[in-house]
Motif scaffolding. Structure first.
Motif, mmCIF file in Angstrom:
data_model
loop_
_atom_site.group_PDB
_atom_site.id
_atom_site.type_symbol
_atom_site.label_atom_id
_atom_site.label_comp_id
_atom_site.label_asym_id
_atom_site.label_seq_id
_atom_site.Cartn_x
_atom_site.Cartn_y
_atom_site.Cartn_z
ATOM 1 N N TYR A 20 -3.909 0.554 7.622
ATOM 2 C CA TYR A 20 -3.390 1.516 6.644
ATOM 3 C C TYR A 20 -3.407 2.937 7.173
ATOM 4 O O TYR A 20 -2.918 3.844 6.514
ATOM 5 C CB TYR A 20 -4.244 1.491 5.365
ATOM 6 C CG TYR A 20 -5.719 1.651 5.637
ATOM 7 C CD1 TYR A 20 -6.538 0.534 5.735
ATOM 8 C CD2 TYR A 20 -6.291 2.907 5.829
ATOM 9 C CE1 TYR A 20 -7.898 0.671 6.009
ATOM 10 C CE2 TYR A 20 -7.629 3.046 6.101
ATOM 11 C CZ TYR A 20 -8.439 1.927 6.193
ATOM 12 O OH TYR A 20 -9.765 2.063 6.466
ATOM 13 N N SER A 21 -3.985 3.186 8.319
ATOM 14 C CA SER A 21 -4.208 4.555 8.765
ATOM 15 C C SER A 21 -3.262 5.016 9.867
ATOM 16 O O SER A 21 -3.383 6.154 10.324
ATOM 17 C CB SER A 21 -5.651 4.731 9.236
ATOM 18 O OG SER A 21 -5.926 3.883 10.332
ATOM 19 N N GLY A 74 0.488 5.438 1.087
ATOM 20 C CA GLY A 74 -0.403 6.339 1.799
ATOM 21 C C GLY A 74 0.080 7.774 1.790
ATOM 22 O O GLY A 74 1.253 8.045 1.510
ATOM 23 N N ALA A 89 -5.004 6.264 1.484
ATOM 24 C CA ALA A 89 -4.105 5.182 1.104
ATOM 25 C C ALA A 89 -4.685 4.450 -0.084
ATOM 26 O O ALA A 89 -5.900 4.513 -0.349
ATOM 27 C CB ALA A 89 -3.873 4.221 2.269
ATOM 28 N N TYR A 97 3.655 1.759 7.887
ATOM 29 C CA TYR A 97 4.481 2.086 6.723
ATOM 30 C C TYR A 97 5.951 2.088 7.116
ATOM 31 O O TYR A 97 6.310 2.541 8.203
ATOM 32 C CB TYR A 97 4.084 3.449 6.165
ATOM 33 C CG TYR A 97 2.646 3.475 5.706
ATOM 34 C CD1 TYR A 97 1.610 3.713 6.599
ATOM 35 C CD2 TYR A 97 2.322 3.223 4.381
ATOM 36 C CE1 TYR A 97 0.286 3.698 6.191
ATOM 37 C CE2 TYR A 97 1.001 3.226 3.953
ATOM 38 C CZ TYR A 97 -0.006 3.463 4.869
ATOM 39 O OH TYR A 97 -1.314 3.448 4.448
ATOM 40 N N LYS A 123 0.845 -1.190 0.000
ATOM 41 C CA LYS A 123 0.000 0.000 0.000
ATOM 42 C C LYS A 123 0.891 1.256 0.000
ATOM 43 O O LYS A 123 2.023 1.214 0.473
ATOM 44 C CB LYS A 123 -0.900 0.066 1.246
ATOM 45 C CG LYS A 123 -1.881 -1.060 1.415
ATOM 46 C CD LYS A 123 -2.758 -0.814 2.627
ATOM 47 C CE LYS A 123 -3.660 -1.981 2.932
ATOM 48 N NZ LYS A 123 -2.922 -3.127 3.470
ATOM 49 N N GLN A 137 4.202 0.846 2.229
ATOM 50 C CA GLN A 137 4.189 -0.353 3.063
ATOM 51 C C GLN A 137 4.773 -1.485 2.236
ATOM 52 O O GLN A 137 4.199 -1.873 1.224
ATOM 53 C CB GLN A 137 2.737 -0.637 3.442
ATOM 54 C CG GLN A 137 2.506 -1.786 4.371
ATOM 55 C CD GLN A 137 1.009 -2.041 4.534
ATOM 56 O OE1 GLN A 137 0.417 -2.787 3.774
ATOM 57 N NE2 GLN A 137 0.413 -1.421 5.542
#
Length: 125
Positions: free
Chosen positions: A106-107, A35, A50, A112, A33, A99
């Motif tokens: 993801y937040s 972001g 993201a 990451y 991912k 990531q």
């Protein structure tokens, strides 16, 4: 190793738009991912949006829904953040992150493992 370089920030009047770019190099085949986060003066870094690298699922902070759009161009190894109807409270340094070790989350910043240097966005009222 992975390198991320953000660009596209600047000074803009409220109501204007910006498109931020994040160019990635290095082991892009290992991305899960990418972001965007932002950090206002005196505040913690906060999640904005993201996107999945292989499957472009998108995720947004509640505060970003409606005005922010994240997208990516895998051929250019670049992720974008389009921001419309800019507000003074959008002012801050915008960072992109990647990531390379899979995590469902993801937040949060801990999800990451590579970060860019950031690009400044300043919105005048």
């Amino acid at each position: 190793q992975v390198q991320l370089v953000e660009s596209g920030g600047g000074l803009v009047q409220a109501g204007g738009s910006l498109r931020l770019s994040c160019a990635a190099s290095g082991r892009t085949f290992s991305f899960y991912k990418m972001g965007w986060f932002r950090q206002a003066p005196g505040k913690e870094r906060e999640f904005v949006a993201a996107i999945g690298w292989s499957i472009p699922s998108t995720y947004y902070a509640d505060s970003a829904k409606g005005r922010f759009t994240i997208s990516r161009d895998n051929a250019k190894n670049t992720v974008y953040l389009q921001i419309n109807s800019l507000k003074p409270e959008d002012t801050g340094v915008y960072y992109c992150a990647v990531q390379t070790i899979y995590r469902a989350t993801y937040s949060n910043t801990a999800a990451y493992n590579y970060w860019g240097q950031g690009t400044q966005v300043t919105v005048s009222s």
